[in-house]
Design a protein around this motif. Structure first.
Motif, PDB file in Angstrom:
ATOM      1  N   GLY A  63       0.833  -1.197   0.000  1.00 44.29           N
ATOM      2  CA  GLY A  63       0.000   0.000   0.000  1.00 44.29           C
ATOM      3  C   GLY A  63       0.866   1.245   0.000  1.00 44.29           C
ATOM      4  O   GLY A  63       0.660   2.168   0.796  1.00 44.29           O
ATOM      5  N   SER A  64       1.823   1.300  -0.913  1.00 49.43           N
ATOM      6  CA  SER A  64       2.861   2.338  -0.872  1.00 49.43           C
ATOM      7  C   SER A  64       2.337   3.749  -1.100  1.00 49.43           C
ATOM      8  O   SER A  64       2.974   4.713  -0.668  1.00 49.43           O
ATOM      9  N   GLY A  65       1.209   3.903  -1.792  1.00 51.69           N
ATOM     10  CA  GLY A  65       0.607   5.229  -1.940  1.00 51.69           C
ATOM     11  C   GLY A  65       1.512   6.233  -2.609  1.00 51.69           C
ATOM     12  O   GLY A  65       1.868   6.102  -3.779  1.00 51.69           O
ATOM     13  N   ASP A  85       0.967  -1.518  -4.575  1.00 53.95           N
ATOM     14  CA  ASP A  85      -0.245  -0.767  -4.302  1.00 53.95           C
ATOM     15  C   ASP A  85      -1.351  -1.371  -5.146  1.00 53.95           C
ATOM     16  O   ASP A  85      -1.095  -1.945  -6.208  1.00 53.95           O
TER      17      ASP A  85
END
Length: 261
Positions: A63-65, A85
């Motif tokens: 979920g690196s965003g 992600d």
């Protein structure tokens, strides 16, 4: 509650339109306030992740965003850093921002792009409470356990309620007991739990009256960018002190798990 495909579309649209702290953070409070909030998050994450001695580790950030935690792993001296992600919008931009690292589109509950025992350490920040389906949530922990080597560490943020759970369309705030049991079934031991924030976020583990009162005050104080900046600047020194001294938080906590040998 939204279906998984609807959640993915929601985040795809959101990150396509706002690839900043407010896009991945508490959007209603605006970008200036979120920047102050992320300064606190940075301090807590660096302090706690440094305890894991990650220098040279193979790290997976789920979920690196915007890549906020990718930069923090770099500062901590992690070796091979991989990010994923669920949105194309984030992955495309992450590849441009961090050309030396690998990024793939993967959902936390289906990490099939990665081999078993592939990583020493993993992080999954502000992701798990956005999984509204309990089976997917449990599968996420199983997938994280699969890709981590025995003895590896998992760093997550969660709300860890000690009150009844709260379910919404895009977020579920689960109980500490349920989260701990789910992690335990996947093969994790809970090592440490500390406040990630205290006052600069929704008071989800507080009495309803205080939740509504404080939430209304935050939204009123951040109604414009200048007042949001001032509110963040005013709260910042108190927040830094509280995340250092309190054992628990009425909002998001940082939780460290260790994969059993």
């Amino acid at each position: 509650m939204a279906r998984h495909s609807e959640l993915r579309d929601f985040w795809e649209r959101r990150l396509e339109g706002d690839w900043t702290e407010s896009g991945v953070g508490y959007r209603a409070l605006g970008r200036p306030f979120n920047r102050w909030m992320y300064r606190v998050r940075e301090e807590v994450f660096l302090r706690e992740a440094a305890r894991l001695a990650p220098r040279g580790h193979s790290v997976l950030d789920v979920g690196s965003g915007t890549g906020f935690y990718i930069r923090l792993w770099e500062r901590l001296g992690a070796g091979d850093i991989t990010g994923c992600d669920m949105t194309d919008a984030a992955v495309a931009r992450l590849r441009g921002r961090f050309p030396d690292h690998r990024f793939v589109r993967q959902d936390v509950s289906d990490l099939d792009a990665f081999d078993t025992d592939a990583f020493d350490t993993a992080s999954c920040m502000d992701v798990l409470f956005h999984i509204t389906d309990d089976d997917r949530y449990a599968r996420a922990f199983r997938e994280l356990a699969r890709v981590l080597r025995p003895g590896g560490y998992l760093v997550v943020s969660e709300n860890c309620l000690q009150r009844p759970e709260q379910r919404g369309e895009h977020q579920v705030n689960r109980t500490l007991e349920w989260i701990g049991a789910t992690a335990d079934k996947a093969g994790f031991d809970l090592v440490r739990r500390v406040p990630l924030l205290v006052l600069m976020n929704a008071q989800v583990d507080s009495p309803l009256l205080w939740r509504k009162l404080w939430g209304g005050m935050l939204r009123a104080a951040t109604i414009t960018a200048p007042t949001g900046w001032l509110a963040g600047a005013a709260l910042y020194p108190f927040e830094r002190s509280m995340v250092r001294t309190r054992r628990e938080s009425p909002t998001t906590e940082l939780v460290v798990f260790r994969m059993r040998d």
